[in-house]
Design a protein around this motif. Structure first.
Motif, mmCIF file in Angstrom:
data_model
loop_
_atom_site.group_PDB
_atom_site.id
_atom_site.type_symbol
_atom_site.label_atom_id
_atom_site.label_comp_id
_atom_site.label_asym_id
_atom_site.label_seq_id
_atom_site.Cartn_x
_atom_site.Cartn_y
_atom_site.Cartn_z
ATOM 1 N N UNK B 104 0.792 -1.226 0.000
ATOM 2 C CA UNK B 104 0.000 0.000 0.000
ATOM 3 C C UNK B 104 0.825 1.277 0.000
ATOM 4 N N UNK B 105 2.156 1.181 0.093
ATOM 5 C CA UNK B 105 2.897 2.402 0.331
ATOM 6 C C UNK B 105 2.698 3.434 -0.788
ATOM 7 N N UNK B 106 2.840 2.957 -2.028
ATOM 8 C CA UNK B 106 2.751 3.912 -3.140
ATOM 9 C C UNK B 106 1.342 4.491 -3.253
ATOM 10 N N UNK B 107 0.344 3.610 -3.131
ATOM 11 C CA UNK B 107 -1.031 4.069 -3.259
ATOM 12 C C UNK B 107 -1.373 5.036 -2.133
ATOM 13 N N UNK B 108 -0.835 4.765 -0.962
ATOM 14 C CA UNK B 108 -1.102 5.611 0.191
ATOM 15 C C UNK B 108 -0.524 7.008 -0.025
ATOM 16 N N UNK B 109 0.684 7.064 -0.584
ATOM 17 C CA UNK B 109 1.276 8.366 -0.898
ATOM 18 C C UNK B 109 0.418 9.103 -1.919
ATOM 19 N N UNK B 110 -0.109 8.346 -2.858
ATOM 20 C CA UNK B 110 -0.869 8.965 -3.953
ATOM 21 C C UNK B 110 -2.141 9.619 -3.427
ATOM 22 N N UNK B 111 -2.881 8.924 -2.537
ATOM 23 C CA UNK B 111 -4.148 9.482 -2.081
ATOM 24 C C UNK B 111 -3.952 10.363 -0.850
#
Lengths: 231, 543
Positions: B104-111
């Motif tokens: 989830x790290x990348x998606x979390x940064x994105x949102x």
């Protein structure tokens, strides 16, 4: 539906226009004396009667030189024998049962392949054969016909043959000495004949060399072989 | 097994029941082998637990709905959930139907943070699901499992666990607009503290958990405090794995599910077309679309299935292969060849020519490979091969793909066996190794004509009686005359044999004993004839 009527005009788009004419195709040395200029001229039909080996020997040198060959409507072709003659099986395509599409298939293959071996007279009307000959000339392919082909450029006929190596209850077939006569049209009109080993020991076609020690091929006739064995 | 990957887990509780269409308010159970394996919320409220016998469960709840176990149904119903989640973040791994995970790290940064991501996931997946985010899938799954609606404070607020020593809270919970708590986010690096309160039962190692309980190790926190070397030496390697989990380390990384690209393209033809020419324009557009779809994924297709269907439902599917890659114009050519042969009735299809107009063309990639690019020779063998391949594909379009063959040397004894014919386009692999000894193989030269079907012949000795071959491979008389088919008699001038070939002698049902002879006749011809139990047969001609 007459196959050729539709096939020939439609096939015209298939092949990209060839830049320049096709090169003459080589033949094995044993057959060179039977053909005008010792080569298979592009755009000609060679009919072979009396011997399947002779047709295979014609295919051998072009195949070795990189040409693609096809056999259409020859279901019993001895493929092992073809390989022994030197035909590269990787570049030999077989359409064993073309049925009534025979003329269409041959017309399509002469577009792209260099040598097409056919057995005419099966599903091919005379008009089909004439149209095909015109197409072969135009596309500069070589058709080798097993059996008579009306208007063939070169006609090769095996007249005499004798097997050696096989005795009465012993030995095995080793080589065959044949006499082949050639006739035809144009440059091939002058009758020629040659005596050759077809096949020689090993399976290839070799010229018969009558004189000289160490001359190939080394074939021991039956009578001599019997003598050497009993000695 | 090193640093735990920040992981989001979506858990749909009681998924087999949800997949079967039973909501939490209906008492329902899934039964396998007369025992409950999953129960809905209402069923659990009635006292039904997993592992209960079916009769007992029905006894506790009169209107209990029984659902058969069907993993395929569960998986199929879960697919839309995964697809919805993939809209939020890519690379979803399905742990089992009802549970999926993603890094989830990348998606979390994105949102914009874990909380926002959790809320987005809940919004995408819908009601009934719960979400946990933590370091590693184990902690994340427990975080999701610890979501309990009754836990909630007021809607939209975060519940911060009391932790005297930490400046950041161990975990946060959040809910949806309806006021139910739906997600738990464990702060980064705090998985160990989050897990400490859980019972060792959550490790899903019943034997180990039982032992630990008896030793007084009741929670993951207790387990984590034990030295790992002692855990391994006392409980074995599997317990070491459990120990890692308890310490908030990772058991295994999340592996991504690669979404299958939709590469199939199809063209519906309305009104149905009776002639190929009418669909060519559409076919070109179809082929372009198909090729563009492959190119978008950096793929190239070496074999393609062209499927055509008429308005009457007749179908013709063919595989086409290309040595390099199928380009859009090449695909159009093949569509035309295939349909030409089919619609005109020359192709050998089992049902003959179709009775209705063409209604559908579908292109399905069959062998897809990464596109490594291809440099065409200006001229030379590649160009010749290309030309030959086009011509042969056209012949295959007329006669069917099996009609064009090429030969490859293979193992065997008889001339017909030593070369195998392989369909043009298939790989040239010899069915049997040719370089092994094949006892009884015939000597060179090989016959130039090998009859596909052996023909019966008559072979007689000097006395006119048919030549017989005994079991001991002795001939009754020297062959003297041969009659092939209805032809006259030919004098035998040379012969050799019998050369026996016994195949599969170990199996009395399929064994085949043949005695081969070479014969030379007076007209200069030579024959390969075989003595079988039903007489003499000519197999090949040395012409």
């Amino acid at each position: 539906m007459a196959p050729v009527d539709t096939a020939v005009p439609e096939a015209a788009h298939l092949a990209a226009p060839r830049g320049g004419r096709r090169e003459p195709l080589p033949v094995v040395p044993a057959l060179a004396s039977l053909l005008p200029a010792g080569v298979l001229r592009p755009g000609t039909v060679v009919s072979v009667t009396g011997s399947t080996s002779l047709a295979l020997a014609l295919l051998a040198a072009p195949s070795q030189a990189g040409s693609w060959c096809a056999a259409v409507g020859v279901p019993g072709l001895g493929l092992l024998s073809a390989a022994e003659h030197g035909v590269d099986l990787e570049r030999l395509v077989l359409v064993a049962h073309p049925g009534r599409a025979w003329a269409t298939v041959v017309a399509t293959l002469v577009e792209a392949l260099d040598v097409v071996l056919v057995r005419p007279g099966r599903g091919g009307a005379e008009s089909d054969v004439r149209r095909l000959a015109a197409r072969v000339r135009e596309r500069e392919a070589v058709v080798v016909s097993l059996g008579e082909w009306a208007g063939a450029d070169v006609r090769l006929t095996q007249t005499r043959c004798r097997w050696v190596g096989l005795g009465l209850g012993h030995g095995h077939l080793r080589a065959r000495r044949v006499e082949v006569q050639s006739s035809g049209r144009g440059a091939a009109a002058r009758p020629r004949s040659a005596v050759l080993w077809l096949p020689a020991v090993g399976g290839r076609a070799e010229p018969v060399v009558t004189a000289g020690p160490g001359a190939a091929p080394v074939v021991v006739p039956v009578a001599e072989m019997d003598a050497t064995q009993s000695a | 097994m090193t640093h735990p990957v920040r992981t989001l887990v979506v858990d749909c509780p009681d998924w087999p029941l949800t997949a079967a269409g039973i909501g939490p308010d209906t008492p329902g159970v899934v039964i396998v082998a007369q025992r409950v394996v999953a129960a809905s919320v209402a069923a659990r409220a009635a006292g039904i637990t997993t592992g209960l016998r079916r009769r007992l469960a029905q006894g506790r709840c009169a209107d209990l709905v029984l659902v058969p176990d069907d993993p395929d149904r569960d998986a199929a119903a879960f697919e839309p959930v995964v697809a919805a989640l993939e809209d939020v973040a890519p690379a979803v791994e399905i742990v089992r139907p009802g549970l999926c995970a993603l890094a989830s790290r990348a998606a979390s940064r994105y949102v914009g943070g874990d909380e926002a991501l959790a809320a987005a996931a809940i919004a995408a997946v819908g009601r009934g699901a719960r979400v946990g985010i933590a370091d590693g899938p184990f902690a994340a799954e427990l975080a999701a499992a610890s979501v309990v609606p009754s836990y909630a404070g007021s809607p939209g607020t975060n519940f911060v666990a009391p932790d005297r020593f930490a400046r950041v809270p161990i975990y946060k919970v959040g809910g949806d607009a309806g006021g139910e708590v739906r997600w738990v986010v464990v702060a980064e690096g705090r998985s160990r503290q989050f897990l400490a309160g859980f019972s060792v039962d959550v490790l899903r190692r019943p034997a180990l958990a039982d032992l630990l309980h008896r030793l007084g190790v009741h929670t993951l926190g207790d387990l984590a405090r034990l030295p790992s070397a002692s855990v391994v030496s006392r409980f074995g390697p599997d317990a070491a794995l459990a120990h890692r989990l308890a310490r908030g380390l990772e058991e295994r990384p999340v592996t991504a599910r690669v979404p299958p690209p939709e590469l199939t393209a199809q063209l519906e033809i309305d009104p149905p077309a009776a002639q190929v020419e009418h669909v060519l324009f559409g076919a070109k557009e179809l082929a372009d679309r198909f090729a563009a779809g492959l190119a978008d994924h950096g793929l190239t297709c070496q074999r393609i299935s062209i499927q055509a269907e008429t308005e009457h439902g007749e179908q013709l599917a063919r595989l086409w292969r290309h040595d390099s890659a199928l380009t859009a114009p090449a695909i159009v050519d093949r569509i035309r060849w295939q349909l030409d042969g089919w619609l005109s009735g020359t192709a050998r299809s089992p049902d003959g020519a179709p009775t209705g107009g063409l209604a559908l063309i579908r292109l399905v990639p069959d062998q897809v490979a990464a596109d490594t690019g291809r440099q065409l020779g200006l001229w030379g063998p590649e160009e010749a091969l290309d030309r030959v391949a086009r011509a042969l594909a056209r012949v295959q379009g007329v006669l069917g793909p099996d009609a064009v063959t090429t030969a490859v040397p293979t193992g065997g004894r008889d001339p017909g066996e030593r070369v195998a014919e392989i369909r043009w386009g298939d790989s040239r692999v010899a069915p049997k190794p040719a370089d092994r000894p094949w006892p009884g193989r015939l000597p060179t030269p090989a016959p130039a004509t090998v009859l596909a079907d052996a023909r019966p012949v008559r072979l007689v000795g000097a006395d006119g009686a048919s030549v017989e071959v005994s079991d001991r491979c002795e001939v009754s008389a020297a062959p003297a005359r041969l009659s092939v088919g209805s032809g006259g008699w030919l004098d035998v001038v040379g012969w050799a044999g019998p050369w026996p070939a016994t195949e599969r002698w170990w199996d009395p049902h399929t064994t085949d004993v043949r005695s081969r002879f070479q014969l030379a006749t007076g007209d200069g011809a030579a024959w390969l004839v075989t003595a079988r139990s039903d007489g003499w047969w000519v197999e090949a001609v040395y012409d």
